[in-house]
Design a protein around this motif. Sequence first.
Motif, PDB file in Angstrom:
ATOM      1  N   GLU A  72      52.272  35.699  28.677  1.00  0.00           N
ATOM      2  CA  GLU A  72      51.889  36.067  30.042  1.00  0.00           C
ATOM      3  C   GLU A  72      50.369  36.072  30.149  1.00  0.00           C
ATOM      4  O   GLU A  72      49.691  36.678  29.322  1.00  0.00           O
ATOM      5  CB  GLU A  72      52.438  37.457  30.385  1.00  0.00           C
ATOM      6  CG  GLU A  72      52.046  37.951  31.780  1.00  0.00           C
ATOM      7  CD  GLU A  72      52.456  39.400  32.017  1.00  0.00           C
ATOM      8  OE1 GLU A  72      52.939  39.705  33.117  1.00  0.00           O
ATOM      9  OE2 GLU A  72      52.272  40.251  31.105  1.00  0.00           O
ATOM     10  N   GLY A  74      47.657  37.578  32.395  1.00  0.00           N
ATOM     11  CA  GLY A  74      47.493  38.571  33.459  1.00  0.00           C
ATOM     12  C   GLY A  74      48.458  39.733  33.274  1.00  0.00           C
ATOM     13  O   GLY A  74      49.503  39.795  33.902  1.00  0.00           O
ATOM     14  N   LEU A 100      42.639  48.237  32.206  1.00  0.00           N
ATOM     15  CA  LEU A 100      44.015  47.945  32.626  1.00  0.00           C
ATOM     16  C   LEU A 100      44.923  47.765  31.407  1.00  0.00           C
ATOM     17  O   LEU A 100      46.053  48.258  31.381  1.00  0.00           O
ATOM     18  CB  LEU A 100      44.049  46.674  33.494  1.00  0.00           C
ATOM     19  CG  LEU A 100      43.446  46.819  34.888  1.00  0.00           C
ATOM     20  CD1 LEU A 100      43.396  45.464  35.590  1.00  0.00           C
ATOM     21  CD2 LEU A 100      44.262  47.808  35.716  1.00  0.00           C
TER      22      LEU A 100
HETATM   23  C1  LIG Z   1      48.076  39.643  39.532  1.00  0.00           C
HETATM   24  S1  LIG Z   1      47.547  40.606  38.180  1.00  0.00           S
HETATM   25  C2  LIG Z   1      48.877  40.467  37.016  1.00  0.00           C
HETATM   26  C3  LIG Z   1      50.095  41.250  37.408  1.00  0.00           C
HETATM   27  C4  LIG Z   1      51.155  41.363  36.330  1.00  0.00           C
HETATM   28  N1  LIG Z   1      51.515  40.077  35.781  1.00  0.00           N
HETATM   29  C5  LIG Z   1      52.395  42.028  36.887  1.00  0.00           C
HETATM   30  O1  LIG Z   1      53.072  41.428  37.729  1.00  0.00           O
HETATM   31  O2  LIG Z   1      52.706  43.183  36.488  1.00  0.00           O
HETATM   32  C6  LIG Z   1      46.331  39.550  37.443  1.00  0.00           C
HETATM   33  C7  LIG Z   1      45.610  40.156  36.249  1.00  0.00           C
HETATM   34  O3  LIG Z   1      44.900  39.101  35.592  1.00  0.00           O
HETATM   35  C8  LIG Z   1      43.652  39.598  35.131  1.00  0.00           C
HETATM   36  N2  LIG Z   1      42.732  38.436  35.088  1.00  0.00           N
HETATM   37  C9  LIG Z   1      42.302  37.685  36.134  1.00  0.00           C
HETATM   38  N3  LIG Z   1      41.491  36.690  35.710  1.00  0.00           N
HETATM   39  C10 LIG Z   1      41.420  36.816  34.356  1.00  0.00           C
HETATM   40  C11 LIG Z   1      40.748  36.070  33.346  1.00  0.00           C
HETATM   41  N4  LIG Z   1      39.982  35.018  33.661  1.00  0.00           N
HETATM   42  N5  LIG Z   1      40.893  36.469  32.060  1.00  0.00           N
HETATM   43  C12 LIG Z   1      41.663  37.550  31.739  1.00  0.00           C
HETATM   44  N6  LIG Z   1      42.338  38.306  32.669  1.00  0.00           N
HETATM   45  C13 LIG Z   1      42.208  37.941  33.957  1.00  0.00           C
HETATM   46  C14 LIG Z   1      43.236  40.630  36.171  1.00  0.00           C
HETATM   47  O4  LIG Z   1      42.368  41.595  35.599  1.00  0.00           O
HETATM   48  C15 LIG Z   1      44.577  41.206  36.625  1.00  0.00           C
HETATM   49  O5  LIG Z   1      44.861  42.403  35.945  1.00  0.00           O
END
Ligand SMILES: C[S@@+](CC[C@H](N)C(=O)[O-])C[C@H]1O[C@@H](n2cnc3c(N)ncnc32)[C@H](O)[C@@H]1O
Length: 217
Positions: A72, A74, A100
């Motif tokens: 996964e 994110g 987070l």
């Molecule tokens: C939409 S949320 C994920 C939700 C999760 N999958 C759920 O449904 O429970 C996206 C996450 O990706 C992380 N994120 C976004 N861009 C990122 C990157 N370039 N590298 C690492 N994490 C990233 C953000 O911090 C955020 O917590």
Amino acid sequence: MRGASISWPEIERERSRLLKDQNEVPMLDLGAGSQSKARTVAEIAQSALKRPRHARALAGLASYLETAVVLELGTCLGITTAYLGKHATSVTTIEGNPALAGHAEDIWRRLNVQNVTSIVGDFDDVLPSLPPLQYDLIFIDGNHRGAALMRYVNELAPCLSEKGVIVCDDIHWSRDMEAAWDELIQENRWSLRVDFYEWGLLTANPSLAREFHRIRF
Ligand SMILES: C[S@@+](CC[C@H](N)C(=O)[O-])C[C@H]1O[C@@H](n2cnc3c(N)ncnc32)[C@H](O)[C@@H]1O
């Protein structure tokens, strides 16, 4: 999808708790999400997590595919990770925001989800050093920018098992994401491609015909 028969009340109790949590989390500018400096856990739980119906559908997909190894991109607060963990042998999940990732670890402990490996770092830094596994399900749910989606899919496609699937979240979130999705579905390497609106599914499974479908659920 078999989401309707999937029910994890204990995970939903954790979500309900998060939705009331007014503690602040420092935010990092990692992707195409919020630019604010801090947000409450409740705000994040409300806006960033897959809704119960979609988390159940994803778990149903993992179950239907008899998914063993999941990746996964994110993690966020780890709610969807917990669903995936209940239906897979192992889940590796990547999150760029350590605060987070810390909340997510706490949630998995409370839920007794023990098959998750959490990696903290930017996707671009982490992907080249992932363990050389073959993934049955890759869920890309972070940094919703078209160029980033293309990059992650290109980098991860060789890590798919023969029948493995990539699920790209939020393909209709922006024009940019739609353009990337339109480009991906033209590629010859995929057999089945499905637009579920909430996300797009790609697989190179050689036993499936090269088809494209649109399914709303
Ligand atoms: C939409 S949320 C994920 C939700 C999760 N999958 C759920 O449904 O429970 C996206 C996450 O990706 C992380 N994120 C976004 N861009 C990122 C990157 N370039 N590298 C690492 N994490 C990233 C953000 O911090 C955020 O917590």
